[in-house]
Design a protein around this motif. Structure first.
Motif, mmCIF file in Angstrom:
data_model
loop_
_atom_site.group_PDB
_atom_site.id
_atom_site.type_symbol
_atom_site.label_atom_id
_atom_site.label_comp_id
_atom_site.label_asym_id
_atom_site.label_seq_id
_atom_site.Cartn_x
_atom_site.Cartn_y
_atom_site.Cartn_z
ATOM 1 N N UNK A 291 8.867 -5.067 7.562
ATOM 2 C CA UNK A 291 7.691 -5.956 7.649
ATOM 3 C C UNK A 291 6.865 -5.587 6.567
ATOM 4 N N UNK A 292 6.574 -6.467 5.582
ATOM 5 C CA UNK A 292 5.348 -5.884 4.482
ATOM 6 C C UNK A 292 4.122 -6.601 4.529
ATOM 7 N N UNK A 293 3.153 -5.883 4.288
ATOM 8 C CA UNK A 293 1.687 -6.245 4.480
ATOM 9 C C UNK A 293 1.462 -7.098 3.251
ATOM 10 N N UNK A 294 0.355 -8.131 3.337
ATOM 11 C CA UNK A 294 -0.035 -8.542 2.078
ATOM 12 C C UNK A 294 -1.378 -8.270 1.533
ATOM 13 N N UNK A 295 -2.193 -7.613 2.454
ATOM 14 C CA UNK A 295 -3.270 -7.075 1.996
ATOM 15 C C UNK A 295 -3.722 -5.910 2.506
ATOM 16 N N UNK A 296 -4.256 -4.978 1.773
ATOM 17 C CA UNK A 296 -4.704 -3.542 2.031
ATOM 18 C C UNK A 296 -5.895 -3.167 1.902
ATOM 19 N N UNK A 297 -6.502 -2.174 2.589
ATOM 20 C CA UNK A 297 -7.682 -1.660 2.164
ATOM 21 C C UNK A 297 -7.775 -0.046 1.940
ATOM 22 N N UNK A 298 -8.147 0.467 1.136
ATOM 23 C CA UNK A 298 -7.949 1.833 0.507
ATOM 24 C C UNK A 298 -9.370 2.490 0.754
ATOM 25 N N UNK A 299 -9.556 3.575 1.330
ATOM 26 C CA UNK A 299 -10.758 4.207 1.512
ATOM 27 C C UNK A 299 -10.537 5.815 0.900
ATOM 28 N N UNK A 300 -11.059 6.260 -0.305
ATOM 29 C CA UNK A 300 -10.954 7.329 -0.564
ATOM 30 C C UNK A 300 -11.835 8.260 -0.110
#
Lengths: 340, 172
Positions: A291-300
């Motif tokens: 199952x793949x996501x369509x949106x992601x959030x990246x916090x560095x």
């Protein structure tokens, strides 16, 4: 020397040439707080690069639908592959609303509505003289979501407008279907990668602007007020925890809800490749289906030299699997088990 | 252009870039709140709140060129909420009045004159003269027609001319 009233007003209204000590101190304290905060998240929507595969609620344009009908449409819509929503609809999580509101000669009907802890989807029928089969190229809306107390909790509005609420959803996709002369169906799906949505019992979704883009590229924007009352469905959540340790990767959170699964994990190093998370991360069930996501959030996290990645997967709590796996390219699989 | 770069950096989490952006608008933000008739101690809190909200929400700003409008919007919104909650504004007591300098009296007169304007006229005047917005920008900002904004600014000026600038020694 004589001056005109414009100069006088401008001069007087801008007479303060330096900040009083208390104001200087207020700014400096704010700057200090900002400097002390960990590196702020850089939000990036992955909706556009994968728009062909993006889920929008695939619902019928008919007003009254059975769940079977809706499901049939879901399965045929653009070859959509959103097993999370599909399973949620099968389990009765789609709400028929059927409210119609009129403002500025535009009639909007909120036909169907879906909300779980991490996703919100709506199907609207919009009736307006600005819609024609031959000339409408695109249509979208600006809206705000208010909780039962009337407090704004999310807004998808133009940059130049005020946003009072904290914001919940960071991914949003519109899908326009069933364009007729005088009406069209608009579906949207919003996803919250980093925070869960509160209860929407007594909440309101307020459409405040409708934009019509014709095939010549002209945009007609109509401001109005279309208020829809919402009720909360039965939002169910199940937390998963990590069963094993994976070098360089730590699970922050994994929660499955009606039609979505939110996962946050931390990896060593500062990930600069924005396309990485959704293309290289998957949830794997016991049957080894991905199952793949369509949106992601990246916090560095600059100080820690780590990156937190948060995604929403199309996976439903109704699948009732005791264990799942988080698969991230370049890392061992992380086994997730139901938290008792 | 420089603001565009700073906004992009700030959106990637660069706190220093964000601070540089705000520093350009410190005086304008202060004057804006001041012209709404607020006291410095309240303005200090409102500005802090505004800066922190802006930092939190900078990712929602899609075009750097709108930073000025956007930050003013946040400030005005905070000010409106504050004014709504705290009306009527506290009257100055005798001690405060005794401590006012001559400059403060001049300021007080201007603020009195501005306070005599209704909110719509005062905000239009402030956005025009303090924030440097064009009437078109104000009309978009306040969702009013440009004609209405021009009319409000004109009436507000006229009223100030008849009250604050009554003695008019320097007026043409």
């Amino acid at each position: 020397m004589k001056r005109n009233v414009d100069d006088l007003v401008r001069g007087d209204m801008n007479k303060e040439q330096e900040l009083p000590v208390s104001i200087r101190s207020a700014f400096d304290q704010s700057y200090e707080k900002i400097r002390q905060q960990p590196k702020k998240k850089a939000k990036k929507s992955w909706l556009k690069p994968v728009s062909a595969a993006v889920a929008a609620l695939a619902l019928s344009s008919a007003v009254l639908l059975t769940y079977d009908t809706v499901l049939a449409k879901l399965q045929t819509f653009l070859g959509i592959n959103d097993p999370g929503l599909e399973t949620a609809v099968e389990n009765g999580d789609l709400q028929y609303i059927g409210q119609t509101k009129e403002s500025e000669n535009i009639t909007i009907t909120l036909d169907n509505f879906f909300a779980d802890a991490y996703r919100l989807g709506s199907q609207l029928t919009i009736e307006s003289e600005h819609i024609s089969q031959d000339n409408l190229n695109y249509l979208n809306i600006e809206y705000r979501l208010f909780d039962a107390a009337g407090k704004e909790i999310d807004a998808k509005v133009s940059d130049t407008k005020e946003i009072a609420g904290p914001g919940i959803y960071d991914g949003l996709d519109f899908k326009l279907t069933n364009i007729q002369n005088g009406s069209a169906t608009l579906e949207f799906l919003a996803e919250a990668t980093t925070t869960s949505a509160p209860s929407l019992e007594g909440a309101q979704i307020v459409v405040e602007t409708v934009h019509f883009l014709n095939k010549d590229g002209d945009i007609t924007s109509v401001d109005g007020k279309w208020v829809f009352e919402l009720t909360s469905g039965n939002v169910v959540t199940q937390v998963y925890t990590a069963q094993n340790k994976v070098p360089g990767l730590t699970l922050e959170q994994a929660v499955v809800t009606n039609g979505s699964m939110q996962v946050s994990y931390k990896i060593d190093g500062l990930n600069e490749d924005n396309s990485h998370p959704i293309f290289k991360t998957a949830i794997v069930n016991e049957n080894r289906e991905l199952f793949h996501a369509k949106v992601a959030d990246v916090t560095r996290l600059e100080n820690e030299q780590q990156t937190v990645i948060s995604l929403v997967f199309p996976y439903s709590v109704w699948n009732e699997q005791q264990s799942l796996s988080l698969k991230v390219e370049g890392y061992e699989e992380l086994k997730l088990i139901v938290k008792e | 252009m420089e603001n565009d770069i700073l906004v992009k950096k700030a959106q990637k989490g660069d706190g220093e870039a964000f601070i540089q952006l705000i520093q350009q608008y410190e005086l304008i933000l202060y004057r804006t709140a001041k012209r709404l008739g607020l006291k410095d101690e309240d303005i200090a809190d409102l500005l802090q709140e505004t800066v922190m909200i802006a930092f939190e929400k900078i990712a929602t700003l899609k075009k750097g060129q709108y930073f000025n409008t956007w930050i003013c919007r946040i400030l005005l919104n905070n000010c409106y909420h504050f004014i709504k909650k705290n009306k009527p504004l506290a009257a100055m007591d005798e001690t405060v009045l005794n401590n006012l300098s001559h400059q403060d009296f001049l300021s007080l007169e201007l603020d009195d004159a501005l306070n005599s304007l209704d909110d719509n006229h005062r905000i239009a005047l402030t956005l025009y003269y303090v924030n440097g917005f064009t009437t078109k920008e104000i009309s978009e900002f306040l969702h009013e027609s440009e004609g209405t904004i021009k009319s409000r600014i004109s009436r507000a000026k006229k009223q100030l001319k008849n009250t604050y600038y009554l003695e008019g020694a320097n007026l043409i």
